[in-house]
Design a protein around this motif. Sequence first.
Motif, PDB file in Angstrom:
ATOM      1  N   HIS A   3       0.851  -1.191   0.000  1.00 27.38           N
ATOM      2  CA  HIS A   3       0.000   0.000   0.000  1.00 27.38           C
ATOM      3  C   HIS A   3       0.892   1.248   0.000  1.00 27.38           C
ATOM      4  O   HIS A   3       1.061   1.917   1.022  1.00 27.38           O
ATOM      5  CB  HIS A   3      -0.937  -0.030   1.206  1.00 27.38           C
ATOM      6  CG  HIS A   3      -1.869  -1.200   1.182  1.00 27.38           C
ATOM      7  ND1 HIS A   3      -2.889  -1.310   0.274  1.00 27.38           N
ATOM      8  CD2 HIS A   3      -1.898  -2.332   1.930  1.00 27.38           C
ATOM      9  CE1 HIS A   3      -3.527  -2.446   0.464  1.00 27.38           C
ATOM     10  NE2 HIS A   3      -2.943  -3.085   1.456  1.00 27.38           N
ATOM     11  N   VAL A  20      -2.932   6.611  -1.877  1.00 28.49           N
ATOM     12  CA  VAL A  20      -2.305   5.356  -1.498  1.00 28.49           C
ATOM     13  C   VAL A  20      -2.857   4.221  -2.376  1.00 28.49           C
ATOM     14  O   VAL A  20      -4.041   4.213  -2.707  1.00 28.49           O
ATOM     15  CB  VAL A  20      -2.477   5.100   0.031  1.00 28.49           C
ATOM     16  CG1 VAL A  20      -3.930   5.046   0.438  1.00 28.49           C
ATOM     17  CG2 VAL A  20      -1.769   3.851   0.487  1.00 28.49           C
ATOM     18  N   ALA A  22      -4.499   0.989  -3.137  1.00 28.56           N
ATOM     19  CA  ALA A  22      -5.410   0.096  -2.405  1.00 28.56           C
ATOM     20  C   ALA A  22      -6.441  -0.441  -3.397  1.00 28.56           C
ATOM     21  O   ALA A  22      -7.613  -0.051  -3.366  1.00 28.56           O
ATOM     22  CB  ALA A  22      -6.082   0.851  -1.260  1.00 28.56           C
ATOM     23  N   CYS A  35     -12.721   3.570   4.975  1.00 29.65           N
ATOM     24  CA  CYS A  35     -11.737   2.490   5.062  1.00 29.65           C
ATOM     25  C   CYS A  35     -11.010   2.585   6.401  1.00 29.65           C
ATOM     26  O   CYS A  35     -11.217   3.540   7.159  1.00 29.65           O
ATOM     27  CB  CYS A  35     -10.744   2.566   3.896  1.00 29.65           C
ATOM     28  SG  CYS A  35      -9.675   4.009   3.940  1.00 29.65           S
ATOM     29  N   LEU A  37      -7.090   2.306   8.085  1.00 31.66           N
ATOM     30  CA  LEU A  37      -5.641   2.219   7.836  1.00 31.66           C
ATOM     31  C   LEU A  37      -4.954   1.571   9.030  1.00 31.66           C
ATOM     32  O   LEU A  37      -5.295   1.867  10.175  1.00 31.66           O
ATOM     33  CB  LEU A  37      -5.012   3.610   7.692  1.00 31.66           C
ATOM     34  CG  LEU A  37      -5.585   4.593   6.685  1.00 31.66           C
ATOM     35  CD1 LEU A  37      -4.716   5.853   6.676  1.00 31.66           C
ATOM     36  CD2 LEU A  37      -5.644   3.969   5.316  1.00 31.66           C
ATOM     37  N   THR A  39      -0.996   1.494   9.931  1.00 33.64           N
ATOM     38  CA  THR A  39       0.275   1.966   9.376  1.00 33.64           C
ATOM     39  C   THR A  39       1.392   0.930   9.538  1.00 33.64           C
ATOM     40  O   THR A  39       2.155   0.700   8.608  1.00 33.64           O
ATOM     41  CB  THR A  39       0.696   3.300  10.032  1.00 33.64           C
ATOM     42  OG1 THR A  39       0.667   3.128  11.444  1.00 33.64           O
ATOM     43  CG2 THR A  39      -0.225   4.433   9.629  1.00 33.64           C
ATOM     44  N   ARG A  45      -5.875   0.887  14.431  1.00 33.63           N
ATOM     45  CA  ARG A  45      -6.711   0.898  13.217  1.00 33.63           C
ATOM     46  C   ARG A  45      -7.387   2.258  13.172  1.00 33.63           C
ATOM     47  O   ARG A  45      -8.145   2.590  14.070  1.00 33.63           O
ATOM     48  CB  ARG A  45      -7.779  -0.193  13.299  1.00 33.63           C
ATOM     49  CG  ARG A  45      -7.211  -1.600  13.400  1.00 33.63           C
ATOM     50  CD  ARG A  45      -8.269  -2.568  13.870  1.00 33.63           C
ATOM     51  NE  ARG A  45      -9.201  -2.914  12.808  1.00 33.63           N
ATOM     52  CZ  ARG A  45      -9.100  -3.991  12.038  1.00 33.63           C
ATOM     53  NH1 ARG A  45      -8.085  -4.829  12.208  1.00 33.63           N
ATOM     54  NH2 ARG A  45      -9.977  -4.247  11.105  1.00 33.63           N
ATOM     55  N   LEU A  60      -7.058  10.194   0.519  1.00 34.88           N
ATOM     56  CA  LEU A  60      -7.541  10.396   1.888  1.00 34.88           C
ATOM     57  C   LEU A  60      -7.126  11.775   2.371  1.00 34.88           C
ATOM     58  O   LEU A  60      -5.997  12.214   2.087  1.00 34.88           O
ATOM     59  CB  LEU A  60      -6.944   9.343   2.824  1.00 34.88           C
ATOM     60  CG  LEU A  60      -7.084   7.883   2.383  1.00 34.88           C
ATOM     61  CD1 LEU A  60      -6.322   6.975   3.338  1.00 34.88           C
ATOM     62  CD2 LEU A  60      -8.553   7.472   2.329  1.00 34.88           C
ATOM     63  N   SER A  69      -1.960   9.885  13.279  1.00 35.61           N
ATOM     64  CA  SER A  69      -2.042  10.838  12.162  1.00 35.61           C
ATOM     65  C   SER A  69      -0.770  11.690  12.074  1.00 35.61           C
ATOM     66  O   SER A  69      -0.354  12.094  10.994  1.00 35.61           O
ATOM     67  CB  SER A  69      -3.278  11.723  12.308  1.00 35.61           C
ATOM     68  OG  SER A  69      -3.309  12.327  13.572  1.00 35.61           O
ATOM     69  N   LEU A  72       2.096   9.321  10.714  1.00 38.91           N
ATOM     70  CA  LEU A  72       1.946   9.130   9.266  1.00 38.91           C
ATOM     71  C   LEU A  72       2.370  10.387   8.499  1.00 38.91           C
ATOM     72  O   LEU A  72       2.845  10.301   7.361  1.00 38.91           O
ATOM     73  CB  LEU A  72       0.474   8.791   8.963  1.00 38.91           C
ATOM     74  CG  LEU A  72       0.090   8.444   7.538  1.00 38.91           C
ATOM     75  CD1 LEU A  72       0.914   7.269   7.019  1.00 38.91           C
ATOM     76  CD2 LEU A  72      -1.396   8.095   7.453  1.00 38.91           C
ATOM     77  N   LEU A  81       2.019   1.549   3.657  1.00 36.28           N
ATOM     78  CA  LEU A  81       1.249   1.259   4.867  1.00 36.28           C
ATOM     79  C   LEU A  81       1.125  -0.250   5.031  1.00 36.28           C
ATOM     80  O   LEU A  81       1.139  -0.996   4.043  1.00 36.28           O
ATOM     81  CB  LEU A  81      -0.165   1.847   4.771  1.00 36.28           C
ATOM     82  CG  LEU A  81      -0.317   3.331   4.439  1.00 36.28           C
ATOM     83  CD1 LEU A  81      -1.778   3.738   4.529  1.00 36.28           C
ATOM     84  CD2 LEU A  81       0.506   4.166   5.397  1.00 36.28           C
ATOM     85  N   VAL A  84      -4.686  -1.485   4.275  1.00 36.54           N
ATOM     86  CA  VAL A  84      -5.818  -0.582   4.033  1.00 36.54           C
ATOM     87  C   VAL A  84      -7.029  -1.511   3.879  1.00 36.54           C
ATOM     88  O   VAL A  84      -7.083  -2.321   2.952  1.00 36.54           O
ATOM     89  CB  VAL A  84      -5.637   0.265   2.758  1.00 36.54           C
ATOM     90  CG1 VAL A  84      -6.812   1.229   2.594  1.00 36.54           C
ATOM     91  CG2 VAL A  84      -4.317   1.046   2.789  1.00 36.54           C
TER      92      VAL A  84
END
Length: 280
Positions: A3, A20, A22, A35, A37, A39, A45, A60, A69, A72, A81, A84
Amino acid sequence: MKHVITRKEDLNAADYLIDVVAPEVAKRFVPGNFCVLITVPNGERIPMSIQKVEDDKITLYIKRLGKTSRELDNWNVGDALHAVIGPLGTPPPIKKYGNVVFLSDLVCGHAENYAMCKELGKYEMNHITSVQSFPTAADVYPDGELCDTVCDKFILATEDGSRGVKGHYLDVMKEMLEAGEVDQVFAGGGIPPLETLSILTAKYNVPVYTTVRQIMVDATGMCGSCRVFIDGEQKLACIDGPMFDGHKVDWPSAISRLGMFKAKEAEALGCFNHKLNGGK
Ligand SMILES: Cc1cc2nc3c(=O)[nH]c(=O)nc-3n(C[C@H](O)[C@H](O)[C@H](O)COP(=O)(O)OP(=O)(O)OC[C@H]3O[C@@H](n4cnc5c(N)ncnc54)[C@H](O)[C@@H]3O)c2cc1C
Ligand code: FES
């Protein structure tokens, strides 16, 4: 499946976007889905709305908020990632409504606004108005990332009036409702304004779908963390929603449940900052 992040850009000082790879999510996505994520292996999650799909990639919009966040945000194009997952949730009916308005005032709502306006616009009989509100001109997303290209009428509002119409989307909506121009409202973003919007639209007898974002742990219906009460009946935002008829949502309970993990979130962010500053 890798991903891989193929694009990463700032939307404003607080929000950024990533594209990303996916393919499984991209293939089956319907606006109203979201969705999750992950990481890194065993990582948190985090649920995310999807702004758009292009080939095997999804876009996203992410707010720099807590540990994940921000972590990332330090990743770059080419990084991958761990997972996803999706598309998840049950979208509202995508059909002919007539005069439709989508309102948003926060990152997740702006992503939904774009996706939903684009999809609803495929029905010739729909006239789509998109209203995006931001605190001030400096917060407004760059050209190309607003909903102006996917609707018939676009209204940009800033709360201090520094760009576009002065006020929050609630002010714009009140005027539109008074003019009797609206058949169906959709809205996403900050939760407290959604309660106000639901009360307002009920007064004018106009239906509203609202995104009831709740804290999700598994996002697959197993933990009960995201429960919401709709017309007195328990539903799960991750399975049955997250978009629900705003007139039926038990808003006080939905709002109070958002604070459930505040202490844990602060602890995780504290550890992350400590590590970032060289601590062990
Ligand atoms: C259906 C849905 C769609 C969302 N779409 C977006 C989006 O498009 N862009 C975006 O930036 N954010 C979105 N969110 C919120 C996003 O999941 C949180 O911002 C993210 O999990 C924050 O993680 P963190 O570790 O950075 O911060 P944390 O410190 O863990 O949390 C900060 C705040 O984020 C919220 N949050 C944290 N964890 C969760 C969780 N597991 N589920 C739901 N909310 C959580 C809470 O309000 C919390 O107080 C969405 C949430 C849901 C439920
Ligand atoms: S997040 Fe666990 S049931 Fe919805």
